[in-house]
Scaffold this active site. Structure first.
Site, PDB file in Angstrom:
ATOM      1  N   ASP A 201       0.807  -1.223   0.000  1.00 17.45           N
ATOM      2  CA  ASP A 201       0.000   0.000   0.000  1.00 17.45           C
ATOM      3  C   ASP A 201       0.841   1.273   0.000  1.00 17.45           C
ATOM      4  OD1 ASP A 201       1.090  -0.210   2.483  1.00 17.45           O
ATOM      5  OD2 ASP A 201      -0.797  -0.113   3.604  1.00 17.45           O
ATOM      6  N   CYS A 204       4.900  -0.219   2.619  1.00 17.29           N
ATOM      7  CA  CYS A 204       5.460  -1.555   2.843  1.00 17.29           C
ATOM      8  C   CYS A 204       6.808  -1.543   3.559  1.00 17.29           C
ATOM      9  CB  CYS A 204       5.544  -2.332   1.538  1.00 17.29           C
ATOM     10  SG  CYS A 204       6.570  -1.552   0.267  1.00 17.29           S
ATOM     11  N   HIS A 338       8.815  -3.996  -3.929  1.00 16.89           N
ATOM     12  CA  HIS A 338       8.002  -4.220  -2.731  1.00 16.89           C
ATOM     13  C   HIS A 338       8.881  -4.794  -1.629  1.00 16.89           C
ATOM     14  CE1 HIS A 338       4.637  -5.197  -0.165  1.00 16.89           C
ATOM     15  NE2 HIS A 338       5.029  -6.460  -0.114  1.00 16.89           N
TER      16      HIS A 338
END
Length: 345
Positions: A201, A204, A338
């Site tokens: 989101d 992370c 990510h």
């Protein structure tokens, strides 16, 4: 010569007595006939009354029949009707025995017919069931609004898109994402770790570090003490604020690493805008932010990634309660990079 038998006068008297006697016999006979007819009429009247009642019972029952009479209720009603008719036949006496038997037979036939009709009715669908069936088959669902139709259309298109992507991925073989995840899993396993997923989101990195802090043996108490706070206060939002303050405090160390996207403003203004973005938005964090947090928290942060050796930041702060281990994926999602947390095996 004397008269024998009383003469004419005696004859007339005898005739009058005979006439009176005959009249009396006729009157008595008429009375008996009337009594007989009265008894027969009474019996017929009672029979007619019972037949009339029985006919009414054939249409409506001796009692008011419930609209949804059950078999048990019908059986109890039949018993009451049989008892009532038995009492009526008993009052008719012997002379009404034949008529009474006929009425009982008619009642029994009616009861049998009612039971049969009940069994048929129980196997047939109710009006409500038929109505629902007709509504479902002919009318269908309630009329949909335009907004609902649009949502359903979008959902259908999205489902079709996902199916196409799945088919393309299957035809193409193992994706870069799948290859990377498999390689990272193997790398972490060799260090006694597994991936702990974090929601992608924009927060992370900060959520991965928050997770690691709370997984330390002391639950993050040593790190929190640096700021005079409890470990529970070290949320990902608090880490963003700490990161921004650390960047400002060490401006000379970090300012030269910022990209000059906006050449119309001064370097100092761009740097402050960057710090505000780190602190107040869901902007993605990277290597620069990890360095700033390591300095502020005085922690050793180790980052595992595929293709290169693990990156150690702040090794000088290494300790049992100051060692955080996270992992980095380049092809995790559509937007790319990510961060995830880790767990020991």
């Amino acid at each position: 010569m004397g008269r024998k038998g009383g003469g004419r006068s005696a004859f007339m008297k005898a005739a009058m007595r005979a006439s009176a006697s005959g009249t009396q016999d006729e009157q008595e006979s008429d009375v008996l006939e009337k009594e007989k007819m009265s008894t027969e009429d009474k019996i017929m009247d009672e029979g007619d009354e019972v037949r009339k009642t029985n006919a009414q019972e054939s249409l409506h029952g001796a009692e008011e029949v419930p609209k949804q009479e059950t078999k048990g209720q019908m059986t109890q009603r039949h018993k009451r009707e049989a008892k009532a008719l038995k009492d009526k036949v008993k009052r008719m006496g012997k002379k009404g025995k034949e008529e009474g038997a006929k009425l009982v037979s008619e009642m029994e036939d009616r009861h049998a017919a009612e039971l049969k009709n009940l069994e048929i009715r129980e196997t047939e669908p109710t009006v409500e069931e038929v109505t629902i069936s007709l509504y479902s088959s002919k009318v269908g669902e309630p009329r949909k609004t335009k907004a609902q139709k649009r949502r359903e259309k979008l959902m259908k298109e999205e489902q079709e898109r996902e199916e196409r992507i799945a088919a393309e991925n299957e035809a193409r073989g193992e994706s870069e994402k799948e290859k990377e995840e498999a390689a990272l899993t193997e790398l972490l396993h060799s260090s006694g770790l597994v991936i702990h997923d974090i929601i992608p989101d924009g927060h992370c990195l900060y959520k991965s570090l928050e997770d690691q802090i709370h997984c330390l043996p002391d639950g993050g108490a040593t790190i929190a003490a640096t700021f005079g706070q409890d470990a529970s206060d070290l949320s990902y939002l608090k880490l963003r604020s700490i990161c921004a303050d650390s960047l400002r405090s060490h401006k000379d160390n970090f300012i030269h690493f910022l990209a000059e996207d906006d050449v119309s403003s001064s370097e100092g203004d761009r740097f402050e805008a960057y710090c505000n973005e780190v602190e107040k938005t869901a902007a993605w964090g990277g290597h620069l932010e990890i360095q700033a947090i390591s300095i502020a928290l005085k922690v050793h942060i180790k980052v595992y990634t595929v293709g290169i050796s693990a990156i150690d930041i702040g090794e000088e702060y290494h300790g049992e309660n100051t060692f955080l281990q996270i992992c980095y994926l380049k092809h995790a999602f559509g937007l790319g990079e990510h961060y995830n947390s880790t767990r020991t095996i």
